[in-house]
Motif scaffolding. Structure first.
Motif, PDB file in Angstrom:
ATOM      1  N   GLN A   1       6.858  -6.465   3.692  1.00  0.00           N
ATOM      2  CA  GLN A   1       6.789  -7.854   4.140  1.00  0.00           C
ATOM      3  C   GLN A   1       5.642  -8.000   5.142  1.00  0.00           C
ATOM      4  OE1 GLN A   1       8.525 -10.260   2.944  1.00  0.00           O
ATOM      5  NE2 GLN A   1      10.299  -9.296   1.979  1.00  0.00           N
ATOM      6  N   PRO A   2       4.828  -9.038   5.021  1.00  0.00           N
ATOM      7  CA  PRO A   2       3.790  -9.280   6.036  1.00  0.00           C
ATOM      8  C   PRO A   2       4.431  -9.543   7.388  1.00  0.00           C
ATOM      9  CG  PRO A   2       3.428 -10.609   4.058  1.00  0.00           C
ATOM     10  CD  PRO A   2       4.791 -10.016   3.927  1.00  0.00           C
ATOM     11  N   LEU A   3       3.676  -9.370   8.447  1.00  0.00           N
ATOM     12  CA  LEU A   3       4.220  -9.544   9.796  1.00  0.00           C
ATOM     13  C   LEU A   3       4.859 -10.916  10.002  1.00  0.00           C
ATOM     14  CD1 LEU A   3       4.740  -8.644  12.672  1.00  0.00           C
ATOM     15  CD2 LEU A   3       2.369  -9.248  13.230  1.00  0.00           C
ATOM     16  N   PRO A   4       4.212 -12.027   9.599  1.00  0.00           N
ATOM     17  CA  PRO A   4       4.858 -13.332   9.797  1.00  0.00           C
ATOM     18  C   PRO A   4       6.213 -13.430   9.106  1.00  0.00           C
ATOM     19  CG  PRO A   4       2.542 -13.634   9.298  1.00  0.00           C
ATOM     20  CD  PRO A   4       2.854 -12.190   9.043  1.00  0.00           C
ATOM     21  N   GLU A   5       6.313 -12.833   7.918  1.00  0.00           N
ATOM     22  CA  GLU A   5       7.576 -12.879   7.185  1.00  0.00           C
ATOM     23  C   GLU A   5       8.638 -12.035   7.886  1.00  0.00           C
ATOM     24  OE1 GLU A   5      10.081 -14.374   4.384  1.00  0.00           O
ATOM     25  OE2 GLU A   5       7.987 -14.925   4.753  1.00  0.00           O
TER      26      GLU A   5
END
Length: 369
Positions: free
Chosen positions: A334-338
């Motif tokens: 998962q990307p950091l924002p997610e």
């Protein structure tokens, strides 16, 4: 037809004043870079001519064939005199053949150093600039001139951990059927999943294509190799058709914990299926590539600490209000924002986050469970 279209020998280039100026000062008044990119067959000849000029440090005037030969002989004679002066007692140096061989060897080493430190850098920079030039999405270019990695959040929710001395060019918003970004240097990518819109990273000579995964690309313009290391998911890597040294396209698929090394000198790929046996990769593994984001009944403070260590960010949160909060969740791939969105949703109670560069602030009234 332009006169340079008929150049077939190195001397043709060395006698061209505008070519000399381009090599020495990077002032491309006659569009040498564009002309070179028009025909891949010109690349080798242009490369060799550049090496001669850079290695000899020629003066700023026209050269003809006799001057070129004189300059080479003068260089060899200087080397020969120094060796004879230093080792007069060794009679073997009276051999013209051996002295000439030594001079050629030294000049060859100089040319090799010039190629690895100057031409590779120049060629990779040319490719990167050409890629940017052909893109019509209105790119934003971000360069990391600091001593620490920086987080870049893209419009699709993907995140890139951009390392020092690296730059990333990307559109403000992705349009069309693909998501394209351009990297020079090193970046760790976590891609938001979208099967209908694949994500492509152009890193000079290579193109990495993914749907949703995490991986690292190292593609500094002054290094001899380009490397891709996959943490999660699957990526496909192929040669960039704009790279001058390629004669054919080759696509290679990488799975988790696999890597690929591209040699700029030989234009070849080397797939590494066990990264633990590759000394270079073992020593270059980053913290974010080693940490797991699977949490089972873990205090939220420790989860935030793991994120800080992985992304080299600073997270401020209401410690007292969240001191008794634990989470069980999987945040891998998962990307950091997610990751932050999932955590905030799990905590509930009006929990939200704000990210400004490498500073993250969590707002919460406590967990609601």
């Amino acid at each position: 037809m332009q006169r340079r279209n008929q150049y077939t020998e190195i001397e043709d280039f060395l006698a061209d004043e505008s070519f000399q100026s381009w090599v020495r000062s990077n002032e491309d008044l006659k569009n040498w870079e564009e002309w070179t990119l028009e025909n891949p067959l010109r690349a080798k000849l242009v490369e060799e001519a550049r090496l001669y000029i850079l290695a000899m440090k020629v003066p700023e005037n026209n050269l003809d064939s006799s001057q070129i030969q004189t300059a080479l002989v003068a260089t060899w004679n200087k080397i020969e005199k120094k060796e004879i002066s230093r080792k007069k007692e060794i009679k073997i140096w009276n051999s013209n053949w051996l002295r000439s061989a030594a001079a050629v060897l030294v000049f060859g080493l100089l040319a090799a150093w010039t190629y690895s430190h100057l031409f590779i850098t120049s060629n990779s920079t040319q490719i990167y600039n050409a890629l940017i030039h052909e893109n019509d999405e209105g790119l934003v270019e971000q360069t990391n001139n600091s001593s620490k990695p920086q987080i870049i959040t893209l419009s699709d929710g993907s995140s890139v951990l951009l390392h020092p001395e690296s730059k990333l060019s990307y559109p403000k918003s992705f349009v069309g059927n693909e998501r394209r970004v351009y990297l020079s240097g090193e970046g760790f990518f976590e891609i938001s999943k979208n099967p209908k819109k694949p994500f492509l990273v152009f890193a000079n000579e290579i193109v990495t294509k993914v749907v949703g995964t995490s991986f690292r690309i190292t593609a500094f313009s002054n290094e001899p190799d380009v490397e891709i290391l996959v943490k999660t998911g699957k990526v496909k890597v192929q040669s960039n058709e704009m790279a001058l040294s390629f004669n054919k396209k080759e696509e290679i698929t990488l799975l988790p914990n696999e890597a690929l090394r591209f040699s700029r000198k030989s234009s070849t790929f080397n797939k590494i299926t066990d990264i633990t046996k590759d000394e270079t990769l073992v020593h270059s593994v980053r913290t974010i590539e080693q940490l797991s984001f699977d949490f089972t009944d873990i205090p939220i403070s420790k989860i935030f600490k793991t994120i800080e260590q992985a992304y080299l960010v600073n997270i401020q949160f209401p410690k007292y209000k969240l001191k008794d909060c634990h989470l069980t969740t999987s945040l891998n791939d998962q990307p950091l924002p997610e990751k932050l969105k999932i955590i905030c949703k799990a905590l509930g109670n009006k929990t939200s986050y704000e990210m400004n560069g490498n500073q993250i602030t969590i707002y919460s009234d406590g967990c609601n469970y």
